[in-house]
Design an enzyme around this catalytic site. Structure first.
Site, PDB file in Angstrom:
ATOM      1  N   GLU A  89       0.419   8.129  -0.210  1.00 30.99           N
ATOM      2  CA  GLU A  89      -0.666   8.649   0.628  1.00 30.99           C
ATOM      3  C   GLU A  89      -0.204   9.829   1.467  1.00 30.99           C
ATOM      4  OE1 GLU A  89      -3.817   7.392   4.133  1.00 30.99           O
ATOM      5  OE2 GLU A  89      -2.231   5.983   3.582  1.00 30.99           O
ATOM      6  N   ASP A 109       0.772   3.068  -0.499  1.00 33.36           N
ATOM      7  CA  ASP A 109       0.151   3.265   0.813  1.00 33.36           C
ATOM      8  C   ASP A 109       1.062   2.571   1.819  1.00 33.36           C
ATOM      9  OD1 ASP A 109      -1.362   3.509   3.084  1.00 33.36           O
ATOM     10  OD2 ASP A 109      -3.242   2.912   2.153  1.00 33.36           O
ATOM     11  N   ILE A 111       1.020   2.222   5.137  1.00 32.31           N
ATOM     12  CA  ILE A 111       0.306   1.376   6.100  1.00 32.31           C
ATOM     13  C   ILE A 111      -1.183   1.520   5.836  1.00 32.31           C
ATOM     14  CG2 ILE A 111      -0.133   0.810   8.510  1.00 32.31           C
ATOM     15  CD1 ILE A 111       2.483   2.062   9.279  1.00 32.31           C
ATOM     16  N   ASP A 112      -1.748   0.567   5.147  1.00 35.90           N
ATOM     17  CA  ASP A 112      -3.192   0.549   4.954  1.00 35.90           C
ATOM     18  C   ASP A 112      -3.793  -0.178   6.153  1.00 35.90           C
ATOM     19  OD1 ASP A 112      -5.531   1.043   3.158  1.00 35.90           O
ATOM     20  OD2 ASP A 112      -5.729  -1.115   3.374  1.00 35.90           O
ATOM     21  N   THR A 114      -4.176   1.967   9.285  1.00 31.58           N
ATOM     22  CA  THR A 114      -3.426   2.661  10.337  1.00 31.58           C
ATOM     23  C   THR A 114      -4.085   2.521  11.704  1.00 31.58           C
ATOM     24  OG1 THR A 114      -2.543   4.252   8.739  1.00 31.58           O
ATOM     25  CG2 THR A 114      -2.462   4.888  11.048  1.00 31.58           C
ATOM     26  N   ASP A 238      -5.407   3.172  -1.745  1.00 29.50           N
ATOM     27  CA  ASP A 238      -6.078   2.069  -1.049  1.00 29.50           C
ATOM     28  C   ASP A 238      -6.387   0.906  -1.990  1.00 29.50           C
ATOM     29  OD1 ASP A 238      -6.419   3.426   1.528  1.00 29.50           O
ATOM     30  OD2 ASP A 238      -7.895   4.669   0.494  1.00 29.50           O
TER      31      ASP A 238
END
Length: 292
Positions: A89, A109, A111-112, A114, A238
């Protein structure tokens, strides 16, 4: 995870042949990796004041932890599998996004969720997936603050901390608990779509829920805590892990229109089964977004 020692299938990925055993080894490596790197998120989440920069809007941002976690993940993968493609990402934001091909491709990703992470709300996760031949082979979603690891290997089932998980048996929309997200976009057409779908579905379902993380929303469907989930404006990172986890838990994944799921389409509908998805999709208003 179910043993695949008796499977002799060999898969062609680019110029290299990968056996099911190779994917089993990748699965184990991935589980160990996200647990190790997740400690970075746990440590950083304890600090309420976090450094971040905005991206597309004042509520769409990236923290220094996003970048650090992505680098740790991608460096470890590149060292172990130097011939594999990497899509991340934060790298994509810097213009390094690569088109999905048949080559073994890791989609990351860091930190999905954030926004949750910035506020120390304990619903954020590492999402890590390996796709090959445009098919999800391995998917992991790890919420380190709650030590919850959702994982799946194609054909091997879905798990939460090593225990099998399954979608609910709900087939009637009137009995469904549905996950959805507003997202960070403030595009008027997108917001009209969100509002229209909320109004259309709300009188016909048990209720709505939202965790602030697409990956964790999908995992909630996979474990049977919710019955369906839909969203617009997502990106490949995501969804790449969550869709496999839902499918391996016995669930159904498609486009919001009811068509086949497309990882680059930026929209998804997950449900406990096709019957539930077929009731939802005709009720949804749609918005066309630029493809990944």
């Amino acid at each position: 995870m179910a043993s695949s020692s008796n499977i002799t299938q060999v898969l062609e990925t680019g110029s290299k042949k990968m056996s099911v055993g190779d994917y089993d080894e990748i699965y184990k490596f991935s589980c160990d990796l996200v647990k190790r790197v997740g400690a970075e998120i746990v440590a950083a989440s304890r600090v309420r004041e976090k450094l971040y920069e905005t991206k597309s809007s004042a509520i769409d941002f990236v923290t220094e932890t996003d970048g650090r976690v992505e680098k740790l993940l991608m460096d470890a993968i590149a060292k172990r599998y130097p011939d594999h493609v990497l899509i991340g990402e934060e790298s994509a934001v810097e213009g390094k996004h690569q088109e999905l091909t048949d080559a073994p491709t890791w989609i990351v990703d860091p930190i999905d969720g954030t926004m949750n992470f910035v506020h120390s709300f304990p619903c954020s996760a590492i999402s890590l997936a390996l796709w090959a031949n445009k098919t999800a082979e391995v998917g992991l979603v790890y919420n380190p603050t709650e030590n919850k690891l959702y994982s799946a290997r194609r054909g091997g089932g879905a798990f939460l901390n090593g225990d099998p998980i399954h979608v609910s048996g709900t087939k009637e929309l009137s009995q469904a608990l549905v996950m959805f997200e507003v997202g960070t976009s403030r595009d008027p057409a997108k917001l009209r779509c969100v509002a229209s779908n909320f109004a259309a579905l709300h009188p016909r379902i048990h209720g709505f829920r939202s965790l602030g993380s697409a990956a964790l929303d999908m995992c909630m469907v996979a474990q049977g805590g919710a019955d369906a989930y839909y969203e617009y404006g997502l990106h490949s990172w995501d969804m790449a892990a969550g869709v496999l986890i839902v499918r391996e838990a016995g669930g159904y994944v498609c486009d919001t229109t009811g068509a086949d799921f497309d990882l680059l389409s930026r929209r998804v509908l997950c449900a406990a089964n096709s019957e539930l998805a077929s009731q939802m999709s005709p009720m949804l208003a749609h918005v066309d977004l630029p493809r990944d």
